[in-house]
Design a protein around this motif. Structure first.
Motif, PDB file in Angstrom:
ATOM      1  N   ARG A  19       0.851  -1.189   0.000  1.00 33.76           N
ATOM      2  CA  ARG A  19       0.000   0.000   0.000  1.00 33.76           C
ATOM      3  C   ARG A  19       0.889   1.241   0.000  1.00 33.76           C
ATOM      4  O   ARG A  19       0.644   2.206   0.701  1.00 33.76           O
ATOM      5  CB  ARG A  19      -0.936  -0.012   1.210  1.00 33.76           C
ATOM      6  N   LYS A  20       1.933   1.185  -0.805  1.00 28.20           N
ATOM      7  CA  LYS A  20       2.864   2.300  -0.930  1.00 28.20           C
ATOM      8  C   LYS A  20       2.119   3.570  -1.329  1.00 28.20           C
ATOM      9  O   LYS A  20       1.322   3.570  -2.263  1.00 28.20           O
ATOM     10  CB  LYS A  20       3.943   1.974  -1.973  1.00 28.20           C
ATOM     11  N   ARG A  21       2.345   4.624  -0.546  1.00 32.99           N
ATOM     12  CA  ARG A  21       1.706   5.926  -0.738  1.00 32.99           C
ATOM     13  C   ARG A  21       0.180   5.847  -0.638  1.00 32.99           C
ATOM     14  O   ARG A  21      -0.533   6.743  -1.118  1.00 32.99           O
ATOM     15  CB  ARG A  21       2.122   6.554  -2.077  1.00 32.99           C
ATOM     16  N   ASP A  72      -3.612   5.775   1.182  1.00 29.99           N
ATOM     17  CA  ASP A  72      -4.287   6.540   2.236  1.00 29.99           C
ATOM     18  C   ASP A  72      -5.022   5.574   3.149  1.00 29.99           C
ATOM     19  O   ASP A  72      -6.057   5.016   2.780  1.00 29.99           O
ATOM     20  CB  ASP A  72      -5.267   7.537   1.622  1.00 29.99           C
ATOM     21  N   ASN A  90       4.521  -3.168   2.655  1.00 30.39           N
ATOM     22  CA  ASN A  90       5.104  -1.940   2.126  1.00 30.39           C
ATOM     23  C   ASN A  90       4.134  -0.781   2.353  1.00 30.39           C
ATOM     24  O   ASN A  90       3.115  -0.665   1.674  1.00 30.39           O
ATOM     25  CB  ASN A  90       5.408  -2.085   0.632  1.00 30.39           C
ATOM     26  N   HIS A 131       5.483   2.421   2.473  1.00 21.16           N
ATOM     27  CA  HIS A 131       6.370   3.549   2.206  1.00 21.16           C
ATOM     28  C   HIS A 131       5.566   4.802   1.846  1.00 21.16           C
ATOM     29  O   HIS A 131       4.721   4.778   0.952  1.00 21.16           O
ATOM     30  CB  HIS A 131       7.319   3.198   1.049  1.00 21.16           C
ATOM     31  N   ASP A 132       5.814   5.885   2.597  1.00 19.32           N
ATOM     32  CA  ASP A 132       5.167   7.172   2.337  1.00 19.32           C
ATOM     33  C   ASP A 132       3.636   7.090   2.405  1.00 19.32           C
ATOM     34  O   ASP A 132       2.927   7.906   1.800  1.00 19.32           O
ATOM     35  CB  ASP A 132       5.603   7.705   0.962  1.00 19.32           C
ATOM     36  N   ALA A 133       3.116   6.106   3.132  1.00 18.65           N
ATOM     37  CA  ALA A 133       1.661   5.951   3.253  1.00 18.65           C
ATOM     38  C   ALA A 133       1.110   6.873   4.340  1.00 18.65           C
ATOM     39  O   ALA A 133       1.816   7.285   5.249  1.00 18.65           O
ATOM     40  CB  ALA A 133       1.309   4.498   3.571  1.00 18.65           C
ATOM     41  N   ARG A 134      -0.169   7.172   4.244  1.00 17.56           N
ATOM     42  CA  ARG A 134      -0.845   7.993   5.240  1.00 17.56           C
ATOM     43  C   ARG A 134      -1.588   7.062   6.203  1.00 17.56           C
ATOM     44  O   ARG A 134      -2.597   6.450   5.830  1.00 17.56           O
ATOM     45  CB  ARG A 134      -1.814   8.970   4.561  1.00 17.56           C
ATOM     46  N   LYS A 166       9.160   7.109   5.753  1.00 20.42           N
ATOM     47  CA  LYS A 166       8.465   8.359   5.418  1.00 20.42           C
ATOM     48  C   LYS A 166       6.951   8.282   5.591  1.00 20.42           C
ATOM     49  O   LYS A 166       6.219   9.182   5.140  1.00 20.42           O
ATOM     50  CB  LYS A 166       8.809   8.787   3.985  1.00 20.42           C
ATOM     51  N   ALA A 167       6.450   7.241   6.244  1.00 19.42           N
ATOM     52  CA  ALA A 167       5.007   7.124   6.469  1.00 19.42           C
ATOM     53  C   ALA A 167       4.538   8.145   7.503  1.00 19.42           C
ATOM     54  O   ALA A 167       5.297   8.572   8.375  1.00 19.42           O
ATOM     55  CB  ALA A 167       4.653   5.714   6.930  1.00 19.42           C
ATOM     56  N   ASP A 168       3.283   8.549   7.389  1.00 18.62           N
ATOM     57  CA  ASP A 168       2.689   9.489   8.343  1.00 18.62           C
ATOM     58  C   ASP A 168       1.869   8.683   9.351  1.00 18.62           C
ATOM     59  O   ASP A 168       0.774   8.213   9.051  1.00 18.62           O
ATOM     60  CB  ASP A 168       1.796  10.493   7.612  1.00 18.62           C
TER      61      ASP A 168
END
Length: 267
Positions: free
Chosen positions: A59-61, A63, A78, A80-83, A101-103
């Protein structure tokens, strides 16, 4: 005797048929609906999949704000950079997951197994990681401000250059972890085990080390002003060139400790 064409007989028959049909539909769909939850998550139709087997999911990037993944198996997932703001990952298995870089602000990760997880540059402000297993986690440059690590195991974790002001590590294990050049103003290390940790060139002003085990810790050139160190053990640690202004070490164990002026105290 009533005939088959009698209205009352017809109504009773229809009522019985309707009840039987409803029972059949319910019995036939309850199981598949539960089983389809995983497929719906994988298809992006839902963000909720508690206790699901989601190993290596990608679930890269994505929401996943406020997602419910409590107890899910997310090994090597994965994100990565996910919300994942406010997501419920309580008790989840995240071994080897990529969360760089995940939130994860306000996320619930209490009791999660995060062994070997990568959260480089991730945001975990006010996240709850109490009792989480975080051995060998790579969290360099992450934002851990006000996060809770009460009772967590962060042994051999890379916390270099992180921001963790006011984070709570009460009773946590941080043996051989790296926290060089990190911002830890006001951090609570009460009863934490920091044996062998690297904390050089760090901001530890107003940190609380009450009853903490700070044995063989590298504190060189760190700022430890106005810190609370009551009943702590700083044996064999190095505070060479550290700024300890307004910090009283009275009653603290300093066996073999290197003081800011370079003096090595007797063991």
């Amino acid at each position: 005797a009533r005939q088959h064409g009698d209205p009352e007989v017809v109504m009773r028959a229809l009522a019985s048929f309707g009840l039987a049909l409803a029972v059949t539909i319910t019995a036939g769909t309850a199981g598949p609906a539960y089983a389809d939850q995983r497929e719906d998550f994988l298809a992006g139709k839902t963000n909720d999949c508690p206790n699901c087997d989601l190993r290596q999911v990608n679930r890269k990037r994505g929401d996943l704000t406020n997602a419910n993944l409590a107890g899910a198996n997310l090994t090597e997932a994965n994100f990565h950079d996910a919300r994942l703001m406010g997501a419920n990952l309580t008790g989840a298995i995240l071994v080897g997951a990529n969360m760089n870089k995940a939130d994860l602000r306000n996320a619930k990760l209490a009791g999660a197994d995060m062994t070997d997880v990568m959260i480089y540059g991730a945001r975990l402000t006010q996240a709850d990681l109490s009792n989480a297993k975080m051995t060998r986690v790579i969290a360099r440059t992450a934002d851990l401000t006000r996060a809770k690590f009460i009772g967590a195991d962060l042994s051999e974790t890379d916390l270099r250059q992180t921001r963790m002001a006011l984070a709570d590590f009460t009773g946590a294990t941080l043996m051989r972890s790296w926290m060089y050049e990190s911002q830890m103003r006001g951090v609570n290390f009460t009863r934490a085990n920091l044996t062998g940790a690297g904390m050089a060139i760090a901001d530890l002003n107003q940190a609380n080390f009450t009853e903490a085990i700070v044995v063989e810790v590298d504190l060189r050139k760190s700022s430890i002003r106005e810190a609370t160190v009551a009943k702590a053990d700083f044996s064999r640690s190095s505070m060479r060139q550290a700024d300890t202004a307004m910090t009283s070490f009275d009653g603290v164990r300093l066996s073999g400790t290197t003081m800011p002026d370079g003096t090595i105290l007797p063991q």
